[in-house]
Design a protein around this motif. Structure first.
Motif, short mmCIF file in Angstrom:
data_model
loop_
_atom_site.label_atom_id
_atom_site.label_comp_id
_atom_site.label_asym_id
_atom_site.label_seq_id
_atom_site.Cartn_x
_atom_site.Cartn_y
_atom_site.Cartn_z
N HIS A 10 0.99 -0.98 0.02
CA HIS A 10 0.06 0.02 -0.01
C HIS A 10 0.82 1.34 -0.03
O HIS A 10 2.18 1.06 0.42
CB HIS A 10 -0.89 0.13 1.22
N CYS A 32 -5.55 0.94 -4.09
CA CYS A 32 -6.75 0.68 -3.54
C CYS A 32 -7.06 1.50 -2.44
O CYS A 32 -6.33 1.54 -1.18
CB CYS A 32 -6.87 -0.85 -3.19
N SER A 33 -7.96 2.31 -2.71
CA SER A 33 -8.30 3.42 -1.63
C SER A 33 -9.35 2.79 -0.64
O SER A 33 -9.48 3.39 0.57
CB SER A 33 -9.02 4.78 -2.47
N GLN A 34 -9.84 1.69 -0.65
CA GLN A 34 -10.68 1.02 0.36
C GLN A 34 -10.25 0.81 1.50
O GLN A 34 -9.07 0.26 1.88
CB GLN A 34 -11.24 -0.33 -0.16
N GLY A 35 -10.65 1.67 2.63
CA GLY A 35 -10.01 1.52 4.08
C GLY A 35 -8.82 1.99 4.42
O GLY A 35 -8.30 1.88 5.26
N ARG A 36 -8.25 2.91 3.41
CA ARG A 36 -6.97 3.42 3.37
C ARG A 36 -7.22 4.89 4.21
O ARG A 36 -8.36 5.56 4.22
CB ARG A 36 -6.10 3.67 2.49
N SER A 37 -6.18 5.59 4.89
CA SER A 37 -6.13 6.73 5.77
C SER A 37 -6.17 7.71 4.65
O SER A 37 -5.63 7.69 3.56
CB SER A 37 -5.22 6.99 6.69
N SER A 40 -2.65 8.11 3.63
CA SER A 40 -2.36 7.40 2.39
C SER A 40 -2.89 7.89 0.89
O SER A 40 -2.23 7.99 -0.13
CB SER A 40 -2.98 5.89 2.53
N SER A 53 -11.54 1.46 -6.15
CA SER A 53 -12.35 1.39 -5.16
C SER A 53 -12.02 -0.03 -4.29
O SER A 53 -12.08 -0.09 -3.23
CB SER A 53 -13.75 1.24 -5.43
N THR A 54 -11.50 -1.18 -4.91
CA THR A 54 -11.40 -2.32 -4.35
C THR A 54 -10.30 -3.02 -4.76
O THR A 54 -9.66 -2.74 -5.81
CB THR A 54 -12.49 -3.31 -4.58
N GLU A 80 -4.77 -12.51 1.33
CA GLU A 80 -5.93 -11.98 0.69
C GLU A 80 -6.04 -11.55 -0.67
O GLU A 80 -6.98 -11.93 -1.48
CB GLU A 80 -6.18 -10.18 1.37
#
Length: 279
Positions: A10, A32-37, A40, A53-54, A80
């Motif tokens: 990441h 991947c921007s999902q769940g990142r701060s 980031s 997105s995923t 994953e």
């Protein structure tokens, strides 16, 4: 050969800078921007990366995926990726033990080509030129090398065996990072007896000694959250080689005392040593 699309997992400080270099020769570099701060996201934007997105989207569109994350997360992240049956080249570029690199290569499955990678040096910004060491199948390492041609990331292939790049990294880590911990401990000990200035005078007679560079101690403290797990990986490698790992485990444990100093660029030498002296 068509330019590949590269995915980065990441974009931390090293990952974003390496990805920005990859963008020189890649068709696109995805993250991947999902769940990142938000931090980031800011790094990714500054590096010119393309958001998706995923993780599924990233893997579906990428021919090469580079994993650059804290060592403790490397295996879970690879697991994953394995769940999505990725059929490209996966560069495991984290600071992990050779055994762990081999384990990750196995769990990725037969559709994925695993390349062992190790970045030695500082992030490629402001004139810094780290080296990305690679080991694994020749066709895959050649493709990864091509992504970084003409950039600040130099590459060197060590061989065809997964684990060789990781072995080099943890071998370097064993000295490069543990020696800085020892310098901090020695300075802290001398300070307790009010002889720290005399210690610096002794150390200054050897220009290569980290004891002559006390200003580096806060930098070690700020990076301890990353370096501690790297030293644990190096300790695992020593144990696997039949060598005593206790010193590196102790150094990693010492770094845990700097847990409040994470990425603190304003920390002073006195503050870092004070934190080191607290249980």
């Amino acid at each position: 050969m068509a330019e590949p699309t590269v995915g980065i997992l990441h974009p931390g400080s090293m990952g974003a800078a390496v990805a920005a270099c990859a963008a020189t020769n890649a068709a696109r570099v995805l993250w991947c921007s999902q769940g990142r701060s938000p931090a980031s996201a800011a790094r990714a934007e500054q590096a010119g990366l393309t958001p998706v997105s995923t993780l599924h989207e990233l893997l579906d569109q990428s021919g090469i995926v580079i994993s650059l994350c804290p060592p403790a997360a490397a295996e879970d992240l690879a697991r994953e990726v394995a769940g999505h049956a990725f059929d490209g080249t996966y560069v495991e570029a984290n600071a992990i033990s050779p055994d762990r690199a081999e384990r990750i290569a196995s769990l990725l499955g037969p559709n994925t080509t695993a390349v062992d990678g190790a970045v030695v040096g500082s992030p490629p910004v402001r004139g810094k030129t780290p080296t990305l060491y690679l080991s694994g199948p020749t066709a895959a390492t050649t493709m990864v090398e091509a992504v970084f041609v003409g950039t600040a990331v130099r590459t060197r292939v060590l061989g065809t065996q997964v684990g060789q790049a990781s072995a080099l990294k943890v071998s370097y880590t064993a000295f490069q990072k543990a020696s800085r911990v020892l310098a901090a401990l020695a300075t802290g000990m001398a300070r307790q007896y009010e002889v720290d200035q005399e210690l610096l005078e002794v150390a200054a007679r050897r220009s290569t000694s980290y004891l002559a560079e006390p200003e580096y101690i806060p930098k070690v403290a700020a990076r301890a959250w990353r370096w501690g797990p790297e030293l644990e990986e190096a300790a695992d490698t020593l144990a696997a080689a039949g060598l005593p790992p206790e010193m590196l485990r102790a150094a990693a444990s010492t770094m845990a005392r700097w847990h409040d100093a994470k990425d603190d660029s304003d920390l002073s030498v006195a503050d870092a040593l004070e934190q080191l002296a607290e249980p």
